[in-house]
Write an enzyme that holds these catalytic residues in place. Structure first.
Site, PDB file in Angstrom:
ATOM      1  N   SER A  41       0.801  -1.222   0.000  1.00  0.00           N
ATOM      2  CA  SER A  41       0.000   0.000   0.000  1.00  0.00           C
ATOM      3  C   SER A  41       0.834   1.272   0.000  1.00  0.00           C
ATOM      4  CB  SER A  41      -0.932   0.020   1.215  1.00  0.00           C
ATOM      5  OG  SER A  41      -1.875  -1.014   1.133  1.00  0.00           O
ATOM      6  N   GLN A  42       0.198   2.327  -0.471  1.00  0.00           N
ATOM      7  CA  GLN A  42       0.805   3.655  -0.494  1.00  0.00           C
ATOM      8  C   GLN A  42       1.193   4.061   0.933  1.00  0.00           C
ATOM      9  OE1 GLN A  42      -1.958   6.584  -1.939  1.00  0.00           O
ATOM     10  NE2 GLN A  42      -0.359   8.120  -2.188  1.00  0.00           N
TER      11      GLN A  42
END
Length: 186
Positions: A41-42
């Site tokens: 994930s970011q």
């Protein structure tokens, strides 16, 4: 004293949790493919989720959809050795990948296991102080809410919105914290 979430990011390098071919992109503030239709994930999103979760030293934490194991490592740093973190992942290859990645750190109180097909979370290990879900549900999963202990928190994306679920004295409070995109929770 430093900010605990920032300290966790410094202590748990994202590059440890990326496929070798992607490690030079660890500083990229966006999702990075890890295979099997999943992403690491970011960082900005992970940071927002961890800040909402407010993990305390000694917490029992469930990490649903651990993928590469990065969130499991971050959570392990936040709980410290007096806590426990159990990561769950459905994709067998990612269970092995996440375990190998997690072993680069010194967090014996954290583990990654294969999620049981058709079972959401870890009802047998409940209750948990904190639950982090890194996959998007269509609706708030009551099976996970029921795995929260007293004064517990859960952060998860539901239908495109980040939700914070707080449970205290049998009462469940839900608050909304922005729009996000995640892989679907299966």
């Amino acid at each position: 004293m430093g900010d605990r979430v920032s300290d966790a990011f410094a202590a748990v390098p994202r590059e440890w949790f990326l496929p070798e071919r992607e490690r030079d992109r660890a500083a990229y503030d966006g999702p990075i493919e890890i295979g099997h239709g999943q992403t690491n994930s970011q960082p900005r999103t992970v940071e927002a989720m961890l800040r909402l979760l407010e993990v305390r030293p000694g917490d029992r934490v469930l990490d649903v959809g651990t993928g590469s194991g990065w969130t499991t490592g971050l959570l392990a740093h936040l709980t410290g050795p007096e806590g426990t973190v159990r990561g769950l992942e459905l994709e067998p290859d990612l269970v092995a990948f996440g375990r190998a990645n997690l072993s680069q750190g010194d967090w014996p109180w954290a583990s990654i296991d294969a999620a049981a097909p058709g079972v959401l979370g870890d009802p047998a290990g409940a209750p948990y102080d904190r639950i982090l879900v890194s996959a998007e549900a269509r609706n708030l999963p009551t099976e996970l809410v029921s795995q929260l202990g007293e004064k517990a928190r859960m952060v998860l994306p539901v239908a495109g919105e980040m939700l914070l679920i707080q449970q205290e004295s049998g009462s469940v409070q839900v608050s909304r914290h922005g729009r996000y995109r995640f892989v679907p929770l299966r």
